[in-house]
Design a protein around this motif. Structure first.
Motif, short mmCIF file in Angstrom:
data_model
loop_
_atom_site.label_atom_id
_atom_site.label_comp_id
_atom_site.label_asym_id
_atom_site.label_seq_id
_atom_site.Cartn_x
_atom_site.Cartn_y
_atom_site.Cartn_z
N SER A 65 39.71 7.86 -37.94
CA SER A 65 40.85 7.58 -37.07
C SER A 65 40.91 8.63 -35.97
CB SER A 65 42.17 7.54 -37.85
OG SER A 65 42.43 8.78 -38.46
N PHE A 66 41.40 8.21 -34.81
CA PHE A 66 41.58 9.08 -33.66
C PHE A 66 42.96 8.83 -33.06
CE2 PHE A 66 37.04 8.24 -33.83
CZ PHE A 66 36.43 9.43 -33.46
N SER A 67 43.61 9.88 -32.60
CA SER A 67 44.71 9.67 -31.66
C SER A 67 44.07 9.42 -30.29
CB SER A 67 45.61 10.90 -31.60
OG SER A 67 44.93 11.98 -30.97
N GLU A 68 44.85 8.98 -29.33
CA GLU A 68 44.29 8.74 -28.01
C GLU A 68 43.72 10.02 -27.41
OE1 GLU A 68 45.51 6.86 -23.64
OE2 GLU A 68 46.93 6.82 -25.30
N ILE A 69 44.46 11.13 -27.55
CA ILE A 69 43.97 12.41 -27.04
C ILE A 69 42.74 12.85 -27.82
CG2 ILE A 69 44.52 14.88 -26.83
CD1 ILE A 69 47.40 14.08 -26.27
N GLY A 70 42.73 12.64 -29.14
CA GLY A 70 41.59 13.02 -29.95
C GLY A 70 40.33 12.28 -29.55
N TRP A 71 40.46 10.98 -29.25
CA TRP A 71 39.28 10.20 -28.85
C TRP A 71 38.71 10.73 -27.54
CZ3 TRP A 71 37.39 7.11 -24.96
CH2 TRP A 71 36.28 6.31 -25.29
N TRP A 72 39.58 11.00 -26.58
CA TRP A 72 39.09 11.50 -25.29
C TRP A 72 38.50 12.90 -25.44
CZ3 TRP A 72 37.77 8.64 -21.47
CH2 TRP A 72 38.42 7.43 -21.24
N PHE A 73 39.08 13.72 -26.29
CA PHE A 73 38.53 15.06 -26.50
C PHE A 73 37.14 14.97 -27.12
CE2 PHE A 73 37.76 19.07 -28.61
CZ PHE A 73 38.20 19.99 -27.68
N ALA A 74 36.96 14.08 -28.11
CA ALA A 74 35.66 13.92 -28.75
C ALA A 74 34.60 13.48 -27.75
CB ALA A 74 35.75 12.92 -29.90
#
Length: 221
Positions: A65-74
């Protein structure tokens, strides 16, 4: 799902023997804490092979799972080699290869995570028994993360203790705004040769960014 050892091409047969006397992780913990680990976990983290040999673990990703910010950071950290998971696929194989590196006295970890479409994601890092906590993970481009290990219940936990940039012999701490926050990796034995690996990244301001879990099962110990 299996684990196995891949010998280097030049090692002798006797050099391939797995030695259960590697104390590099053990010495980072009080004896009492180390003693609380299940025997199977103790064996995995006391297993040392010859330089260039590898131990391979094969499992299946069952949670992402990703938050929106987490996905963009990854996605953004692909610029430094992509050290974080980038896909949401579950039910796909994950392969983890741990290779002994005599040159640094540490281990090279390679994680291969399959995708339902396209090529697998490959993540490289090196665990080095150095730095302010005695253990660090180097991801390339001069960037490393100090780690503290602990035993929580019967789970072996690795937690970030600061990020830095290596410039020659200097280790310069990175400002918090350039880091993903707190990173935690756990290794929990499930019995009968199975264990669970989890990765969580939690930012002090934005909360949970990334979660990944994979289930592994050993057939060769």
């Amino acid at each position: 799902m299996t684990s196995a050892r891949l010998p280097g091409t030049s090692a002798s047969t006797s050099a391939h023997t797995k030695l259960l006397d590697d104390r590099r992780f053990h010495v980072l913990l009080p004896d009492e804490d180390w003693g609380r680990l299940p025997l199977a976990t103790w064996r995995r983290f006391s297993k040392r092979v010859a330089d260039g040999d590898s131990v391979v673990y094969v499992g299946v990703v069952d949670e992402v799972s990703f938050s929106e910010i987490g996905w963009w950071f990854a996605q953004a950290v692909r610029m430094i080699g992509g050290p974080l998971p980038t896909g949401r696929d579950i039910g796909v194989p994950m392969i983890v290869t741990v290779t002994e590196d005599a040159a640094t006295g540490g281990q090279t970890w390679t994680r291969i995570c399959a995708r339902k479409r396209g090529f697998p994601q490959v993540i490289h890092s090196a665990k080095r028994f150095a730095g302010p906590t005695g253990l660090e993970e180097y991801v390339g481009f001069g960037i490393s993360m100090a780690l503290r290990i602990a035993v929580e219940g019967e789970t072996l936990t690795f937690r970030s203790a600061g990020y830095g940039l290596q410039l020659g012999r200097l280790w310069l701490p990175l400002p918090q705004w350039l880091t993903p926050g707190d990173l935690a990796v756990t290794h929990r034995d499930l019995g009968a040769g199975a264990f669970r690996f989890t990765l969580d990244v939690i930012h002090p301001r934005y909360g949970a960014l990334i979660h990944q879990s994979a289930l592994f099962r050993e057939t060769v110990s």
